[in-house]
Scaffold this active site. Structure first.
Site, PDB file in Angstrom:
ATOM      1  N   HIS A 101      45.053  82.062  80.975  1.00  0.00           N
ATOM      2  CA  HIS A 101      45.817  81.800  79.943  1.00  0.00           C
ATOM      3  C   HIS A 101      46.526  80.253  80.357  1.00  0.00           C
ATOM      4  CE1 HIS A 101      50.761  81.776  82.140  1.00  0.00           C
ATOM      5  NE2 HIS A 101      50.550  81.075  81.839  1.00  0.00           N
ATOM      6  N   HIS A 103      46.196  76.096  82.184  1.00  0.00           N
ATOM      7  CA  HIS A 103      46.382  75.353  83.247  1.00  0.00           C
ATOM      8  C   HIS A 103      46.209  74.138  83.699  1.00  0.00           C
ATOM      9  CE1 HIS A 103      43.025  78.527  83.169  1.00  0.00           C
ATOM     10  NE2 HIS A 103      42.366  77.382  84.004  1.00  0.00           N
TER      11      HIS A 103
HETATM   12  P1  AMP Z   1      39.406  77.581  85.068  1.00  0.00           P
HETATM   13  O1  AMP Z   1      37.700  78.673  85.508  1.00  0.00           O
HETATM   14  O2  AMP Z   1      39.802  76.723  84.268  1.00  0.00           O
HETATM   15  O3  AMP Z   1      40.071  79.036  84.088  1.00  0.00           O
HETATM   16  O4  AMP Z   1      40.103  78.170  86.248  1.00  0.00           O
HETATM   17  C1  AMP Z   1      40.663  79.174  86.778  1.00  0.00           C
HETATM   18  C2  AMP Z   1      40.959  79.054  88.319  1.00  0.00           C
HETATM   19  O5  AMP Z   1      41.526  79.675  88.604  1.00  0.00           O
HETATM   20  C3  AMP Z   1      39.609  78.761  89.275  1.00  0.00           C
HETATM   21  O6  AMP Z   1      39.672  77.313  90.010  1.00  0.00           O
HETATM   22  C4  AMP Z   1      39.738  79.914  90.709  1.00  0.00           C
HETATM   23  O7  AMP Z   1      39.278  79.600  91.368  1.00  0.00           O
HETATM   24  C5  AMP Z   1      41.236  80.301  90.258  1.00  0.00           C
HETATM   25  N1  AMP Z   1      41.838  81.304  90.255  1.00  0.00           N
HETATM   26  C6  AMP Z   1      41.217  82.283  90.688  1.00  0.00           C
HETATM   27  N2  AMP Z   1      41.937  83.499  91.273  1.00  0.00           N
HETATM   28  C7  AMP Z   1      43.702  82.630  91.702  1.00  0.00           C
HETATM   29  C8  AMP Z   1      44.345  83.769  92.526  1.00  0.00           C
HETATM   30  N3  AMP Z   1      44.801  84.172  92.274  1.00  0.00           N
HETATM   31  N4  AMP Z   1      45.172  82.236  92.817  1.00  0.00           N
HETATM   32  C9  AMP Z   1      44.995  80.529  92.587  1.00  0.00           C
HETATM   33  N5  AMP Z   1      43.559  80.747  92.157  1.00  0.00           N
HETATM   34  C10 AMP Z   1      42.356  82.078  91.551  1.00  0.00           C
HETATM   35 ZN    ZN Z   2      49.339  84.319  80.613  1.00  0.00          ZN
END
Ligand code: AMP
Ligand code: ZN
Length: 117
Positions: A101, A103
């Protein structure tokens, strides 16, 4: 339909308030919350409320919302009083994307190396 919430998507659930997160900011189109596994003193994720699998697909379908994500990234940096910061869109598993998703990672509060790993 493009942009609709996906039942199995973690960030759609955070956007809808079904999973708790430390939310810093919210607009009509975006949510900003602290990363659960911070890699810097400030590590905030800015997401569109609409579901797109990555930032490129978001920008192609909803350029205004992609701009909102960038504007909110700046607002996060201002809120945490960061003069310098890094905005990262990991796109694809090989680049480290684990949540499909769109970000933005907003990272700051420490020195940064270039190139990144
Ligand atoms: P990416 O690896 O670029 O897809 O980033 C995903 C990010 O989401 C990682 O830095 C994770 O630490 C973070 N993440 C995963 N689950 C959660 C959550 N429940 N709340 C906040 N951040 C999260
Ligand atoms: Zn989504």
């Amino acid at each position: 339909m493009a942009g609709e919430p996906q039942a199995d998507c973690l960030f759609c659930k955070i956007a809808e308030g079904q999973i708790p997160a430390t939310i810093l900011r919210e607009t009509e189109t975006t949510v900003a919350f602290r990363d659960i596994n911070p890699q810097a003193p400030t590590h905030v994720l800015v997401i569109p409320k609409a579901h797109y699998p990555n930032a490129a697909e978001l920008a192609a379908a909803e350029p205004q919302i992609a701009a909102d994500v960038l504007r909110e990234s700046r607002a996060v940096a201002d809120q945490d009083h960061l003069e310098s910061y890094r905005v990262v869109f990991n796109t694809g598993g090989g680049a480290g994307q684990t949540v499909f998703h769109a970000h933005a990672h907003v990272l700051g509060g420490r020195g940064m190396q270039w190139p990144p790993g």
